[in-house]
Write an enzyme that holds these catalytic residues in place. Sequence first.
Site, PDB file in Angstrom:
ATOM      1  CE1 TYR A   1      39.627  -7.648  -2.732  1.00 28.11           C
ATOM      2  CE2 TYR A   1      37.334  -6.965  -2.859  1.00 28.11           C
ATOM      3  CZ  TYR A   1      38.352  -7.644  -2.224  1.00 28.11           C
ATOM      4  OH  TYR A   1      38.089  -8.323  -1.064  1.00 28.11           O
TER       5      TYR A   1
ATOM      6  CE  LYS B   1      39.410  -9.869   9.396  1.00 28.63           C
ATOM      7  NZ  LYS B   1      39.778 -10.413   8.103  1.00 28.63           N
ATOM      8  CG  ASP B   2      35.957  -5.467   9.408  1.00 30.81           C
ATOM      9  OD1 ASP B   2      37.055  -6.052   9.442  1.00 30.81           O
ATOM     10  OD2 ASP B   2      35.334  -5.280   8.356  1.00 30.81           O
TER      11      ASP B   2
ATOM     12  CG  ASP C   1      39.430 -11.116 -11.050  1.00 27.64           C
ATOM     13  OD1 ASP C   1      40.429 -10.414 -10.810  1.00 27.64           O
ATOM     14  OD2 ASP C   1      39.034 -11.336 -12.204  1.00 27.64           O
TER      15      ASP C   1
ATOM     16  CG  HIS D   1      39.730  -6.168   5.594  1.00 28.68           C
ATOM     17  ND1 HIS D   1      38.610  -6.403   4.835  1.00 28.68           N
ATOM     18  CD2 HIS D   1      39.298  -6.124   6.880  1.00 28.68           C
ATOM     19  CE1 HIS D   1      37.553  -6.502   5.619  1.00 28.68           C
ATOM     20  NE2 HIS D   1      37.946  -6.326   6.865  1.00 28.68           N
TER      21      HIS D   1
ATOM     22  CD  GLU E   1      41.570  -2.779 -23.518  1.00 28.33           C
ATOM     23  OE1 GLU E   1      42.543  -1.993 -23.396  1.00 28.33           O
ATOM     24  OE2 GLU E   1      41.342  -3.444 -24.540  1.00 28.33           O
TER      25      GLU E   1
ATOM     26  CG  ASP F   1      42.667 -11.687   6.843  1.00 34.30           C
ATOM     27  OD1 ASP F   1      42.808 -10.647   6.176  1.00 34.30           O
ATOM     28  OD2 ASP F   1      41.573 -12.049   7.331  1.00 34.30           O
TER      29      ASP F   1
ATOM     30  CE  LYS G   1      43.042  -6.021  -0.405  1.00 41.83           C
ATOM     31  NZ  LYS G   1      42.218  -5.719   0.773  1.00 41.83           N
TER      32      LYS G   1
END
Length: 184
Positions: free
Chosen positions: A133, A170-171, A48, A63, A29, A144, A73
């Site tokens: 996540y 972007k990163d 999700d 991020h 679970e 963002d 998260k």
Amino acid sequence: MMIVNELAISDVIEIIPDRFGDNRGYFSEVYNKEALERHNISLDFVQDNQSYSARKGVLRGLHYQLPPFAQDKLVRVLQGSILDVAVDIRRNSDTFGKWVALEITAEKGNQILVPKGFAHGFITLKEHTIVAYKVSGYYSAECDRNIRYDDPELAIDWPHLDDELQLSAKDSVAPYLKDAQVFE
């Protein structure tokens, strides 16, 4: 039942759900709101997310989203393994600019809870890694943000893998922490 461990920055938590196994495999679970509330963790997740990385050495992050779309998260690995990193970007925090890392694996079934006010990233340690996540806020392009994974002020100890590091466009151009908009 589950085990809840505080990490080096107490707001970031490792969660290890119980697994019940037999010759067929196991059952676990992985999320139970009431069980988490018994550990004083009360969050409402609204979305999700899942990512797949074909190769090891894929680095995603660091991020985060600013208020009013900041996100908690709860991160787990469905296949493979990652080194997950959370960086405190709450300017008035005693641990501002500090980071904590945790290896998360499908085999172990552990998870990391990264609260609002932290930048989050991970690097894949195995090929064909799938990360899932839950987040407590919806995605907002306007809120963002990201921070460079290799900011010398942060000095994150990313693993050195045989494969070349893989980043998104972007990163690869993210700002350093000193230039980033953070939580005030």
